[in-house]
Design a protein around this motif. Structure first.
Motif, PDB file in Angstrom:
ATOM      1  N   LYS A  25      44.211  64.075  57.694  1.00 44.20           N
ATOM      2  CA  LYS A  25      45.534  64.397  58.266  1.00 44.20           C
ATOM      3  C   LYS A  25      46.183  65.461  57.376  1.00 44.20           C
ATOM      4  O   LYS A  25      46.711  65.153  56.304  1.00 44.20           O
ATOM      5  CB  LYS A  25      46.416  63.161  58.354  1.00 44.20           C
ATOM      6  CG  LYS A  25      47.720  63.470  59.091  1.00 44.20           C
ATOM      7  CD  LYS A  25      48.502  62.214  59.372  1.00 44.20           C
ATOM      8  CE  LYS A  25      49.794  62.549  60.117  1.00 44.20           C
ATOM      9  NZ  LYS A  25      50.628  61.373  60.317  1.00 44.20           N
ATOM     10  N   ILE A  26      46.099  66.683  57.867  1.00 42.62           N
ATOM     11  CA  ILE A  26      46.509  67.810  57.040  1.00 42.62           C
ATOM     12  C   ILE A  26      47.972  68.152  57.261  1.00 42.62           C
ATOM     13  O   ILE A  26      48.427  68.261  58.394  1.00 42.62           O
ATOM     14  CB  ILE A  26      45.620  69.043  57.349  1.00 42.62           C
ATOM     15  CG1 ILE A  26      44.156  68.673  57.137  1.00 42.62           C
ATOM     16  CG2 ILE A  26      46.024  70.221  56.487  1.00 42.62           C
ATOM     17  CD1 ILE A  26      43.217  69.825  57.079  1.00 42.62           C
ATOM     18  N   ARG A  27      48.695  68.334  56.159  1.00 38.18           N
ATOM     19  CA  ARG A  27      50.070  68.827  56.219  1.00 38.18           C
ATOM     20  C   ARG A  27      50.040  70.331  55.998  1.00 38.18           C
ATOM     21  O   ARG A  27      49.050  70.865  55.467  1.00 38.18           O
ATOM     22  CB  ARG A  27      50.898  68.149  55.134  1.00 38.18           C
ATOM     23  CG  ARG A  27      51.046  66.645  55.384  1.00 38.18           C
ATOM     24  CD  ARG A  27      51.870  65.996  54.289  1.00 38.18           C
ATOM     25  NE  ARG A  27      52.055  64.580  54.579  1.00 38.18           N
ATOM     26  CZ  ARG A  27      52.826  63.782  53.861  1.00 38.18           C
ATOM     27  NH1 ARG A  27      53.491  64.263  52.815  1.00 38.18           N
ATOM     28  NH2 ARG A  27      52.948  62.509  54.168  1.00 38.18           N
ATOM     29  N   PRO A  28      51.128  71.027  56.343  1.00 37.37           N
ATOM     30  CA  PRO A  28      51.129  72.482  56.161  1.00 37.37           C
ATOM     31  C   PRO A  28      50.777  72.855  54.712  1.00 37.37           C
ATOM     32  O   PRO A  28      51.240  72.210  53.777  1.00 37.37           O
ATOM     33  CB  PRO A  28      52.580  72.871  56.462  1.00 37.37           C
ATOM     34  CG  PRO A  28      53.086  71.784  57.349  1.00 37.37           C
ATOM     35  CD  PRO A  28      52.382  70.528  56.935  1.00 37.37           C
ATOM     36  N   GLY A  29      49.935  73.873  54.572  1.00 42.04           N
ATOM     37  CA  GLY A  29      49.590  74.353  53.228  1.00 42.04           C
ATOM     38  C   GLY A  29      48.423  73.647  52.582  1.00 42.04           C
ATOM     39  O   GLY A  29      48.010  73.989  51.472  1.00 42.04           O
ATOM     40  N   GLN A  30      47.853  72.627  53.276  1.00 45.09           N
ATOM     41  CA  GLN A  30      46.795  71.831  52.637  1.00 45.09           C
ATOM     42  C   GLN A  30      45.397  72.121  53.200  1.00 45.09           C
ATOM     43  O   GLN A  30      44.508  71.278  53.091  1.00 45.09           O
ATOM     44  CB  GLN A  30      47.097  70.338  52.817  1.00 45.09           C
ATOM     45  CG  GLN A  30      48.347  69.879  52.086  1.00 45.09           C
ATOM     46  CD  GLN A  30      48.530  68.389  52.204  1.00 45.09           C
ATOM     47  OE1 GLN A  30      48.164  67.788  53.218  1.00 45.09           O
ATOM     48  NE2 GLN A  30      49.089  67.780  51.182  1.00 45.09           N
ATOM     49  N   ILE A  31      45.222  73.296  53.784  1.00 46.26           N
ATOM     50  CA  ILE A  31      43.938  73.557  54.456  1.00 46.26           C
ATOM     51  C   ILE A  31      42.775  73.566  53.469  1.00 46.26           C
ATOM     52  O   ILE A  31      41.700  73.031  53.769  1.00 46.26           O
ATOM     53  CB  ILE A  31      44.017  74.875  55.243  1.00 46.26           C
ATOM     54  CG1 ILE A  31      44.975  74.662  56.411  1.00 46.26           C
ATOM     55  CG2 ILE A  31      42.639  75.305  55.759  1.00 46.26           C
ATOM     56  CD1 ILE A  31      45.240  75.872  57.234  1.00 46.26           C
ATOM     57  N   ALA A  32      43.003  74.128  52.289  1.00 40.19           N
ATOM     58  CA  ALA A  32      41.903  74.168  51.314  1.00 40.19           C
ATOM     59  C   ALA A  32      41.535  72.750  50.868  1.00 40.19           C
ATOM     60  O   ALA A  32      40.368  72.352  50.965  1.00 40.19           O
ATOM     61  CB  ALA A  32      42.296  75.026  50.113  1.00 40.19           C
TER      62      ALA A  32
END
Ligand SMILES: NC(=O)c1ccc[n+]([C@@H]2O[C@H](COP(=O)([O-])OP(=O)(O)OC[C@H]3O[C@@H](n4cnc5c(N)ncnc54)[C@H](OP(=O)(O)O)[C@@H]3O)[C@@H](O)[C@H]2O)c1
Length: 234
Positions: A134-141
């Motif tokens: 569950k990804i929050r903004p800015g956590q793609i890496a």
């Protein structure tokens, strides 16, 4: 597995989640060695814990460490590996994105070179992170890295059998990884966990409890245990 008298190697065992796991395993009677790049910086060394210096990205050094420590029964890796890139992917410096995967390369090295020396009843635990699913903004890496870690552990579990491998996936945990202090630190954790079912940061020991569960329960392999204050359902 009854960990009493068993030999455990904890990568990243000198801080945060790894250190908390090392303490719990020591309390249960395991012989624990904590490994990191700069073990000399640790101030809070539990009695009886050995320290070794190794960078999980250095394959030759890692192979030497495993050969001189063999045989052993437990491997935990919580080593962050290197710097992590944060921010929108379309604005991301690609070197930073690639470098975030040092955590994955470190974990892969630890499994590749550690497994041959792991006892038949041995157990490996890796640490991913809630952004894997569950990804929050800015956590793609970090989300991509965490997803890779979980898929890797599931995929390699059959090859490793009868030895076991599992993953713990933490949410926000109050560790030295975040360098903010005092009121700024409290505000950071309050803000980042406000929407969670359990709106606070977890403690390293709450994650260590899950690590010990995965080490000791002989019927669990190829899976992930979430310790995230309900992040995934929030
Ligand atoms: N804290 C959180 O909120 C959180 C949330 C989700 C997932 N996680 C994951 O949980 C794991 C542990 O995080 P933490 O919060 O406990 O971090 P931490 O307190 O910063 O501890 C990281 C540990 O890893 C070691 N390390 C880092 N790079 C290494 C390398 N290349 N080779 C060997 N050792 C290395 C560090 O020691 P040296 O600097 O001496 O090498 C230290 O012992 C990480 O994989 C992190 O991504 C943490």
């Amino acid at each position: 597995m009854d960990v009493k008298g068993k030999k455990a190697l904890i990568f990243g065992g000198t801080s945060g989640i790894g250190l908390a796991a090392a303490k719990r395993l020591l309390d249960l009677g395991a012989e624990v060695t904590a490994i990191s790049r700069n073990p000399d910086r640790v101030t809070d060394i539990p009695e009886g814990m050995k320290l070794k210096k190794c960078d999980v990205r250095d394959e030759a050094a890692l192979q030497n460490l495993f050969a001189e420590s063999a045989p052993f029964d437990i491997i935990v890796s919580a080593a962050t590996g290197g710097d992590r890139a944060v921010g929108p992917f379309l604005e991301m410096d690609m070197a930073g994105f690639r470098a975030s995967f040092d955590k994955m390369w470190g974990y892969a090295n630890v499994v590749r070179y550690g497994a041959p020396h792991l006892s038949e009843t041995g157990s490996i635990v890796l640490v991913s992170g809630a952004p894997a699913r569950k990804i929050r903004p800015g956590q793609i890496a970090i989300g991509s890295v965490g997803g890779a870690v979980e898929t890797f552990a599931r995929s390699v579990a059959k090859e490793l059998a009868p030895r076991r491998i599992n993953v713990v996936s933490p949410g926000f945990i109050d560790t030295p990884m975040v360098s903010l202090q005092g009121a700024e630190r409290e505000a950071f954790y309050a803000k980042t966990t406000a929407g969670n079912v359990i709106p606070r940061a977890g403690t390293p020991d709450e994650v260590a409890q899950a690590i010990v569960f995965l080490v000791t329960n002989d019927f669990v392999t190829g899976t992930t245990v979430d310790v995230d204050g309900g992040w995934l359902i929030s």
